[in-house]
Design an enzyme around this catalytic site. Structure first.
Site, PDB file in Angstrom:
ATOM      1  N   GLY A  11       0.576  -1.125  -0.016  1.00  0.00           N
ATOM      2  CA  GLY A  11       0.307  -0.472  -0.003  1.00  0.00           C
ATOM      3  C   GLY A  11       0.820   1.886   0.195  1.00  0.00           C
ATOM      4  N   GLY A  91      -0.761   1.730  12.383  1.00  0.00           N
ATOM      5  CA  GLY A  91      -1.061   2.762  11.904  1.00  0.00           C
ATOM      6  C   GLY A  91      -2.463   2.881  10.772  1.00  0.00           C
ATOM      7  CB  ALA A 115      -0.898   6.974  16.529  1.00  0.00           C
ATOM      8  CG  MET A 118       2.696   7.250  12.119  1.00  0.00           C
ATOM      9  SD  MET A 118       3.297   5.728  13.928  1.00  0.00           S
ATOM     10  CE  MET A 118       1.779   4.455  13.781  1.00  0.00           C
ATOM     11  CG  HIS A 147      -6.715  12.340   3.689  1.00  0.00           C
ATOM     12  ND1 HIS A 147      -7.160  12.491   4.531  1.00  0.00           N
ATOM     13  CD2 HIS A 147      -5.124  11.476   3.486  1.00  0.00           C
ATOM     14  CE1 HIS A 147      -5.963  12.741   5.470  1.00  0.00           C
ATOM     15  NE2 HIS A 147      -5.306  12.058   5.127  1.00  0.00           N
ATOM     16  CE  LYS A 151      -7.342   9.035   5.303  1.00  0.00           C
ATOM     17  NZ  LYS A 151      -6.485   7.438   6.116  1.00  0.00           N
ATOM     18  N   GLY A 157      -8.507   9.270  10.477  1.00  0.00           N
ATOM     19  CA  GLY A 157      -7.809   9.203  11.359  1.00  0.00           C
ATOM     20  C   GLY A 157      -7.745  10.543  12.345  1.00  0.00           C
TER      21      GLY A 157
END
Length: 207
Positions: A11, A91, A115, A118, A147, A151, A157
């Protein structure tokens, strides 16, 4: 040298992480995981490291598992990491509240980090937003994020974490205050609404 397996290796984030690991003298990529039937299975991401679909089969090679997959797969990978007592970094975003609780429960016995972003700068932003929200009350809050068109989760997030941070600072429940897009005759904006809006287009990295 820290030995690492990357899940979601082909990815966007997986490829970037592999590039970084390859340039870091203190880490070594020892495994690359992708979904069953992925077209990259059997190919090399770097010399001598081939893409496979079986984390449990190769996890003994690693000290740390890094996961950028999807919520369900990340839970499955966490189960394996916990079983073999391996540290894990997640992530992946898009987990439901119930899935987040499962993550916390499963991660109790291993070194673990999760998280939504990052980036050091974004994590500093979370702190700044908390401070601003506590200091400047009475303002309308609208979060607009953008984005790339591949996505899968919305809002991102990072945007969701910003919403949660602001809601906590204002003593609100995001489940009640959050408004995800608007359409039609919705009436005047309520004072305590937190608007959340997602744009998906082209190759936008994240805004």
């Amino acid at each position: 040298m820290v030995k690492v397996i990357v899940c979601g290796a082909c990815g966007r984030m997986g490829r970037r992480i592999i590039d970084i690991l390859s340039q870091d003298e203190e880490t070594e990529l020892v495994g690359a995981i992708e979904a069953k039937a992925h077209k990259a299975l059997g190919t090399e991401v770097i010399p001598r490291v081939k893409v496979t679909d079986n984390l449990e089969k190769i996890i003994d090679r690693a000290e740390v598992v890094i996961d950028f997959t999807n919520p369900q797969v990340s839970l499955e990978n966490l189960e394996i990491a916990s079983k073999f007592n391996k540290a894990m970094v997640i992530g992946t975003t898009g987990h439901t509240e119930q899935e987040k609780k499962l993550v916390i429960e499963k991660a109790k016995t291993i070194p673990f980090l999760m998280a939504p972003n990052m980036s050091l700068g974004v994590n500093l932003l979370f702190k700044l937003v908390d401070s601003v929200a506590r200091s400047l009350k009475g303002y309308d809050v609208e979060i607009i994020e953008a984005h790339h068109n591949r996505k899968k989760d919305a809002p991102s997030g990072t945007a969701a974490k910003l919403g949660e941070t602001i809601a906590q600072a204002l003593n609100l429940n995001l489940k009640e205050a959050g408004v995800y897009g608007r359409k039609g005759m919705v009436g005047p904006r309520k004072p305590q609404e937190i608007g959340m809006h997602a744009v998906r287009a082209g190759d936008i990295v994240g805004e």
